[in-house]
Structure formats: C-alpha cells, structure tokens
Design a protein around this motif. Structure first.
Motif, mmCIF file in Angstrom:
data_model
loop_
_atom_site.group_PDB
_atom_site.id
_atom_site.type_symbol
_atom_site.label_atom_id
_atom_site.label_comp_id
_atom_site.label_asym_id
_atom_site.label_seq_id
_atom_site.Cartn_x
_atom_site.Cartn_y
_atom_site.Cartn_z
ATOM 1 N N GLU A 155 0.821 -1.211 0.000
ATOM 2 C CA GLU A 155 0.000 0.000 0.000
ATOM 3 C C GLU A 155 0.848 1.251 0.000
ATOM 4 O O GLU A 155 1.965 1.273 0.529
ATOM 5 N N MET A 195 0.112 6.390 3.962
ATOM 6 C CA MET A 195 -0.622 7.638 4.202
ATOM 7 C C MET A 195 -0.022 8.333 5.427
ATOM 8 O O MET A 195 0.603 7.695 6.265
ATOM 9 N N GLU A 209 -4.247 9.405 13.346
ATOM 10 C CA GLU A 209 -5.144 8.244 13.250
ATOM 11 C C GLU A 209 -6.311 8.414 14.210
ATOM 12 O O GLU A 209 -6.207 9.089 15.229
ATOM 13 N N GLU A 240 -7.932 0.476 8.006
ATOM 14 C CA GLU A 240 -8.413 -0.903 8.094
ATOM 15 C C GLU A 240 -9.817 -0.913 8.661
ATOM 16 O O GLU A 240 -10.242 0.035 9.320
HETATM 17 P P1 AMP Z 1 -3.373 -2.413 10.431
HETATM 18 O O1 AMP Z 1 -2.917 -3.772 10.903
HETATM 19 O O2 AMP Z 1 -3.869 -2.391 9.042
HETATM 20 O O3 AMP Z 1 -4.267 -1.768 11.426
HETATM 21 O O4 AMP Z 1 -2.084 -1.481 10.501
HETATM 22 C C1 AMP Z 1 -1.393 -1.263 11.710
HETATM 23 C C2 AMP Z 1 -0.867 0.140 11.731
HETATM 24 O O5 AMP Z 1 0.008 0.358 10.619
HETATM 25 C C3 AMP Z 1 -1.937 1.222 11.572
HETATM 26 O O6 AMP Z 1 -2.524 1.577 12.786
HETATM 27 C C4 AMP Z 1 -1.152 2.369 10.987
HETATM 28 O O7 AMP Z 1 -0.472 3.063 11.979
HETATM 29 C C5 AMP Z 1 -0.144 1.676 10.120
HETATM 30 N N1 AMP Z 1 -0.629 1.619 8.730
HETATM 31 C C6 AMP Z 1 -1.313 0.626 8.133
HETATM 32 N N2 AMP Z 1 -1.598 0.906 6.844
HETATM 33 C C7 AMP Z 1 -1.066 2.118 6.606
HETATM 34 C C8 AMP Z 1 -0.998 2.953 5.445
HETATM 35 N N3 AMP Z 1 -1.494 2.577 4.279
HETATM 36 N N4 AMP Z 1 -0.358 4.135 5.571
HETATM 37 C C9 AMP Z 1 0.202 4.508 6.732
HETATM 38 N N5 AMP Z 1 0.171 3.758 7.859
HETATM 39 C C10 AMP Z 1 -0.446 2.573 7.798
#
Ligand code: AMP
Ligand code: GLY
Length: 436
Positions: A188, A191, A195, A292
């Motif tokens: 990805e 970004m 948050e 997410e």
């Molecule tokens: P997730 O397991 O998808 O919740 O990702 C864990 C953490 O990774 C998130 O809380 C964000 O801090 C970071 N994260 C995930 N996807 C992104 C993204 N596309 N851009 C920036 N930070 C991300």
C-alpha cells in the motif's frame, strides 16, 4: 423486557468492558461469559469454554436460555459463530463469517472499498515474491506491506525504505513467517496524518456511530518500538475536529462517505453487516481515509468508549441480531473524557512473562476502573496471564484529568516486570511529547 440472560464471548479487556457496560445497563440481568477472566468474574458467571468452541457455546446458550450473545473477538466471528447460531435460531450480535471478511481478508476489504468508492490507501495485491519485489522497485518509499489474513496485529509493516519493504515481502511470501495469513499480501501507499477510530453499531442497513477514540499501538513512549495490540487509548478524540468543523461533523462525513457505502455494498452482495464495525482511519490532507476495518470493537478502545456510552446497547444489539432495523436510534454519550493505560508484562510484545502476583488496590469507580486483559487466579491470588495484563481507565471532566487519574492509578498497580506508557493521549494533552 424482563431481566435478560446475556452471554459475552471472549476473555480480554474488551470483553470485561462489554460485561461491565451490560451490567450497568441491566443490573438484574443474568450475564454469562465464556471464558471470561478474574475481572469479569465480579460481574458475570464465567463458563470454562473457549471462545472458539462454537458447538459448546451454542449448547450453553440453549441450556441457559440466553437471549442474546455478544461476541468480543474477531476469531470466532471469522470462524462463523454467528452463522452457526443463526442456523439454530439463536441470537448473536456480530457479523456473519462472510461479513467478517472485512477484517479477516484485507484484500476483500480493499475490493469492497474500491467498488464502493471509499477513500483508502492505493494498493496492489501479490501472491508471488517476484512480482511484489518488482512493484517495490517501481514505487516510492515509504510503503506499507500487509498480510491479507488475520495476523494478530503482526500483519502490517510500515517500511521507510525499499530495503525494508523487500525484507517484509520476503518474510511473508518466501519465508512464510505469517503462515497462510501472509500467503496473499497487499502493498500500500503510506498515508500520513493523525489516526482515529470510530465504531459503528450496524443493523445490516445502517451504521450508528459511537464515540471517536484513538489508540497507541507502539510499545514505547513517543510511539517508538514495535507494534502491539494497543498500549492505551482515549476518547473522545477531539483533535479530529480540526479536520472538519467539529468532531460531530467529522463523524458524519465518515458515516456517509465510508461506513454507509460499505454497509450498502455488503447488503447488496447478500451478506448484510450486523455487528460492530471498527473503522480505523487516517485523517489525511484529502480527508479521512480507511487504514483498516475490524469486525468488532477495538481493544483497548472499548475500555474508554463503552464506559462513556450512556445509552443502552442491549435492545439495539438484540434488534440488529434479529435483523430488525434500528430506525432513528442514536448513541448517547457522557460529557466526560476517558483514557486508558495498559499495564503489560515483561517481554511484551515479543513474549509474555506469566504467573506474577498482581497487587491491585481499590479505586473510586467514578474516577478509575481497572479492566482485566490477561489475568488469572492461582491459589486464590491474582496473577498475570498474558502480554497485556490490565487496562487502567481514568475518567475526568477533560482529557487531562482522565490522563492524570489513569497514570496515577497505573503507578499504584504492581507486578514484577510491569511496563506501561506514561504518554498515552500526548497528541491532545501535550504531555510526554514524542522522543527522537
Ligand atoms: P493495520 O494492521 O492495518 O491496522 O495497521 C497497523 C498500523 O500500521 C496502523 O494503525 C497504521 O499506523 C499503520 N498503517 C497501516 N496501513 C497504513 C498505510 N497505508 N499508511 C500509513 N500507515 C499505515
Ligand atoms: N486496538 C486495535 C485493535 O483492537 O485492533
């Protein structure tokens, strides 16, 4: 209705907060929990059944005439608990297995968002390392490499450099370090922005927001160190107002542009979404975008959001579980702030020391409530039993007061190897600003 019989599935801090909230709403209710924990035991009858043992849970529900089952964690939802209950005419609040794919398959979630025009990071999916590594070479760092499947918080790696991204790709697709969860990956766009999480109570057709919250995933102060399940959280997350006229306006934007298109897409696909929908968001320069979805409440966000939610949840959850629309239901919220500090075991998140005696003083419940995440009783005494041990939630008229109460109380709870962050909420309180 007469005092209901309720079952809470799960045994962590989120489920303790759920049981606490149900007990507050229905003091006369019979509340069962499976498996529960020593904290929940003060509020509900703990049944020694695993959250994943769906047949045993269904038997329990029939034997004890449970009116409503509320499922805390994602695993039993992804395993089809709600489907199996529905087949037997038993009411369970939570998404079906197909609807829970919004969390259990990040690829599915991305496809739904793409088709529904929901803002999220640009992405590409891969199951072979060669193609993934080529993609890394062609794209600007930073990049985020994610396992598509459920990986208990270990599935997303934010990679500052291409070298890190290549290592993440190899770890998932070549070394298969996340097993089948990492057999399909997403790469990805990274970004940036604050948050924020918003939970929606969904009835299959509508999405009804609870309060905003923010969690702190890194183990160390100043958001340093490895990711964890969450080291603390606060609610409401007010800085969000800076990205719209007010927090209420931001929530409405997220409801209309993010939650509703997804709910409508799920209904149109014949897999209506009923249950809590967790929207993890990033407030970017172009507006809120989805990081997410989770198919449940957050842990430890539930430990701040639920105590501040003053409207009853039993009726709306029961109605949604029966497939009845919630109409103009709206969550009522206390005009207070809450902040929770997680007390973790030595070694967490890499490992978790267990069996350490816990010294837990009494606190004034108007100011502090301690939710149990990973505790057990051994020979009549309370001991640690997991990485995250307790969530110490402080309440106040404002976030500063809630933070002070949470931290002061956290310092008074003792067990060997205990560690916790003293800067939860720093984005808004300004205390304990980032290091480095
Ligand atoms: P997730 O397991 O998808 O919740 O990702 C864990 C953490 O990774 C998130 O809380 C964000 O801090 C970071 N994260 C995930 N996807 C992104 C993204 N596309 N851009 C920036 N930070 C991300
Ligand atoms: N605290 C993040 C989560 O529950 O997924």
């Amino acid at each position: 209705m007469p005092a209901p019989t309720l079952l809470v599935v799960g045994g962590g801090g989120r489920e303790h907060a759920l049981a606490w909230s149900l007990r507050r709403e229905a003091p006369d209710a019979e509340i069962l929990t499976a498996p529960g924990n020593p904290g929940i035991a003060g509020l509900a009858e703990c049944i020694p059944a695993g959250a994943g043992d769906i047949d045993q849970l269904a038997r329990l529900v029939r034997e004890r005439n449970v009116d409503l089952t509320v499922v805390g964690p994602e695993a039993p939802l992804a395993a089809g608990l709600v489907d199996r209950f529905e087949e037997q005419g038993l009411a369970a609040f939570g998404p079906s297995r197909a609807a829970a794919r919004l969390e259990s398959s990040k690829l599915f979630a991305k496809q739904v968002m793409r088709d529904a025009g929901v803002p999220t990071a640009d992405w590409e999916t891969f199951s072979s390392a060669g193609a993934a590594l080529e993609y890394v070479d062609r794209h600007m760092e930073p990049l985020v490499v994610k396992a598509s499947g459920l990986a208990a918080g270990k599935g997303a790696i934010v990679c500052e450099t291409r070298e890190e991204a290549r290592a993440a790709v190899r770890s998932m697709l070549v070394e298969k370090n996340l097993g089948s969860a990492g057999a399909q990956i997403l790469i990805e766009e990274c970004m940036t922005g604050p948050e924020l999480s918003i939970f929606f109570l969904c009835d299959g057709h509508g999405a009804y927001p609870l309060l905003t919250s923010r969690d702190y995933k890194r183990v160390g102060e100043g958001d340093q160190g490895p990711n964890t399940g969450g080291m603390g959280a606060y609610s409401p997350a007010g800085a969000a107002g800076a990205f719209a006229g007010s927090v209420d306006e931001l929530v409405e934007i997220v409801r209309i542009k993010i939650a509703m298109p997804v709910i409508e897409a799920m209904a149109a696909a014949g897999t209506p979404y009923r249950g809590f929908l967790y929207a993890g968001l990033m407030l970017t320069g172009t507006g809120p975008r989805v990081v997410e979805f989770n198919c449940r409440l957050g842990d430890p966000e539930a430990q701040v959001v639920l105590p501040l939610t003053t409207s009853g949840l039993i009726e709306p959850m029961a109605a949604a579980a029966r497939g009845e629309p919630l109409g103009d239901w709206e969550a009522g919220n206390a005009d207070r702030a809450a902040l929770t500090t997680i007390l973790a075991s030595a070694g967490y998140p890499a490992s978790a020391d267990k069996g350490r005696a816990v010294e837990l003083p009494d606190f004034n419940p108007e100011e502090v409530i301690v939710f149990h995440s990973g505790t057990a009783t051994e020979g009549g005494r309370l001991v640690t039993a997991g990485g995250r041990v307790l969530a110490v939630t402080g309440f106040g008229d404002d976030l500063d007061q809630a933070a002070r109460r949470s931290r002061r109380a956290a310092g008074k709870v003792r067990f060997d190897g205990r560690h916790y962050r003293t800067d939860i909420g720093w984005h808004e309180t300004g205390h304990g600003s980032p290091v480095g």
